[in-house]
Design a protein around this motif. Structure first.
Motif, PDB file in Angstrom:
ATOM      1  N   LEU A   1      34.601  45.320  51.761  1.00  0.00           N
ATOM      2  CA  LEU A   1      35.226  44.468  50.757  1.00  0.00           C
ATOM      3  C   LEU A   1      36.666  44.140  51.141  1.00  0.00           C
TER       4      LEU A   1
ATOM      5  N   SER B   1      31.512  42.816  45.907  1.00  0.00           N
ATOM      6  CA  SER B   1      31.948  43.512  44.691  1.00  0.00           C
ATOM      7  C   SER B   1      30.809  43.623  43.682  1.00  0.00           C
TER       8      SER B   1
ATOM      9  N   THR C   1      28.269  46.173  44.860  1.00  0.00           N
ATOM     10  CA  THR C   1      28.821  47.526  44.724  1.00  0.00           C
ATOM     11  C   THR C   1      28.844  47.968  43.266  1.00  0.00           C
TER      12      THR C   1
ATOM     13  N   ILE D   1      33.318  49.454  50.092  1.00  0.00           N
ATOM     14  CA  ILE D   1      34.703  49.112  49.750  1.00  0.00           C
ATOM     15  C   ILE D   1      35.482  48.723  51.005  1.00  0.00           C
TER      16      ILE D   1
ATOM     17  N   SER E   1      29.178  35.028  41.723  1.00  0.00           N
ATOM     18  CA  SER E   1      30.098  35.022  42.869  1.00  0.00           C
ATOM     19  C   SER E   1      30.519  33.597  43.198  1.00  0.00           C
TER      20      SER E   1
ATOM     21  N   LEU F   1      33.061  41.938  37.653  1.00  0.00           N
ATOM     22  CA  LEU F   1      33.531  40.781  38.426  1.00  0.00           C
ATOM     23  C   LEU F   1      34.636  40.041  37.683  1.00  0.00           C
TER      24      LEU F   1
ATOM     25  N   LEU G   1      38.031  41.424  38.308  1.00  0.00           N
ATOM     26  CA  LEU G   1      38.592  41.159  39.639  1.00  0.00           C
ATOM     27  C   LEU G   1      39.301  39.813  39.698  1.00  0.00           C
TER      28      LEU G   1
END
Length: 366
Positions: free
Chosen positions: A297, A310, A313, A294, A126, A175, A178
């Motif tokens: 998010l 994310s 999840t 979500i 992240s 990830l 995204l």
């Protein structure tokens, strides 16, 4: 002043998410308890331990909710290194259970480091993806993210625990998607993963792992060997019909046709004893949990918290999907636990820590 601050945090907690998770844990506790109901001398040790893990997990959930998640940004690299160290140490000092050296054992209690490693990897990825969000179209940035994930994956494969290694790869790939990643780069990595899987089939996978995959494709090829567990799980799920056979009355689970039922086949136990009706309620609460994640998010305005929610999840959803799909014959049995329901302190406590991190983000973004 501190009391007022904590009171404000409590008011901002997503209580709907928390209540749904508690309901799921109670589902799991009921199923674990039911497995002992027909024993002449009921052994409640698993139920008692899971209840203790529940309390410990709730403590850490609220602790991480109060703790400001943004502190992890500056220490994510050291946390990531720490996660790698414990994965390395378990290879030398860990306990071997069912052919996998994946646990530390202390005073009769076991801990699986890979569960904690999922959190440490998510935190560092992240941070990395957040720092490089505008540059992730560059192939070298993707390579670096893959190299961050690779040591964890290799250390877990060496245990060997291919199920958990798959989850780590899914977290990284999810990830990655995204980000502002070029599609051709994603295709290249997917092709590389396919090549690695083919290579692993011939040079890495053990015979029993190959049998699991071949039996998944053709379950009737070895009904009393590698195909036994998935076949019994499917029978258990189907025999529950609509309203189930009742707690403690499922023949597949009570007569030990389902091995390690409280872990790998907890969904099959619930489906057999509570039927399709109970399974639908269980799935409703699972989907509701992911719906709340979500929602949280979509409320984020900074990339670190966006990637952190994310990653959590993706981790929890992929575990739930793979476990349930394995129980109903859609995927091979991997030994991956069903989050919040399967017996195991490592899985339950770390899953609740993940929820604590999400709650920490929620209360600071409202």
């Amino acid at each position: 002043m501190l009391g007022r601050f904590q009171l404000n945090l409590i008011k901002k907690i997503d209580w709907k998410l928390l209540i749904a998770i508690v309901v799921l844990i109670l589902f799991g506790l009921a199923a674990i308890y039911s497995l002992t109901m027909n024993q002449e001398n009921p052994d409640l040790s698993n139920f008692n331990k899971q209840a203790i893990f529940f309390v410990i997990g709730l403590f850490f959930l609220f602790l991480f909710t109060i703790f400001d998640y943004r502190v992890f940004i500056n220490y994510s690299f050291f946390i990531y290194v720490g996660g790698g160290v414990i994965l390395l140490l378990v290879l030398f000092f860990g306990q071997t259970i069912r052919g996998s050296t994946s646990w530390f054992s202390l005073f009769g209690w076991t801990f699986q480091p890979v569960e904690l490693a999922k959190i440490t990897l998510i935190l560092y990825l992240s941070k990395y993806f957040s720092d490089n969000y505008s540059q992730m179209y560059q192939f070298k940035k993707i390579i670096v993210s893959a190299l961050i994930t690779l040591p964890y994956v290799l250390l877990v494969i060496l245990q060997p625990d291919f199920g958990s290694a798959i989850i780590l790869v899914i977290i990284w790939l999810g990830l990655l998607l995204l980000n502002r990643t070029k599609r051709i780069h994603v295709v290249i990595f997917i092709c590389l993963l396919i090549i690695i899987m083919i290579f692993s089939w011939f040079f890495v996978f053990e015979d029993y792992q190959k049998k699991r995959i071949s039996t998944f494709i053709n379950p009737s090829s070895d009904p009393l060997g590698a195909g036994y567990n998935p076949t019994q799980s499917i029978i258990a799920v189907g025999s529950g019909m609509f309203f189930g056979r009742g707690l403690g009355l499922g023949p597949q689970s009570q007569l030990n046709f389902l091995p390690v039922a409280e872990k790998d086949f907890i969904f099959a136990v619930i489906a057999e004893e509570l039927g399709l009706f109970g399974a639908i309620i269980l799935l409703f609460f699972l989907f509701y949990v992911f719906k709340r994640m979500i929602k949280a998010l979509r409320e984020q305005k900074n990339t670190f918290s966006l990637f952190l929610i994310s990653g959590i999840t993706i981790s929890l959803f992929s575990q739930a999907f793979i476990n349930i799909a394995g129980n109903i014959g859609l995927l091979p049995i991997t030994g991956i636990p069903l989050p919040f329901l399967s017996y195991g302190g490592s899985s339950l406590v770390t899953s609740l820590i993940m929820i604590g991190l999400i709650q920490s983000i929620i209360v600071r973004s409202r």
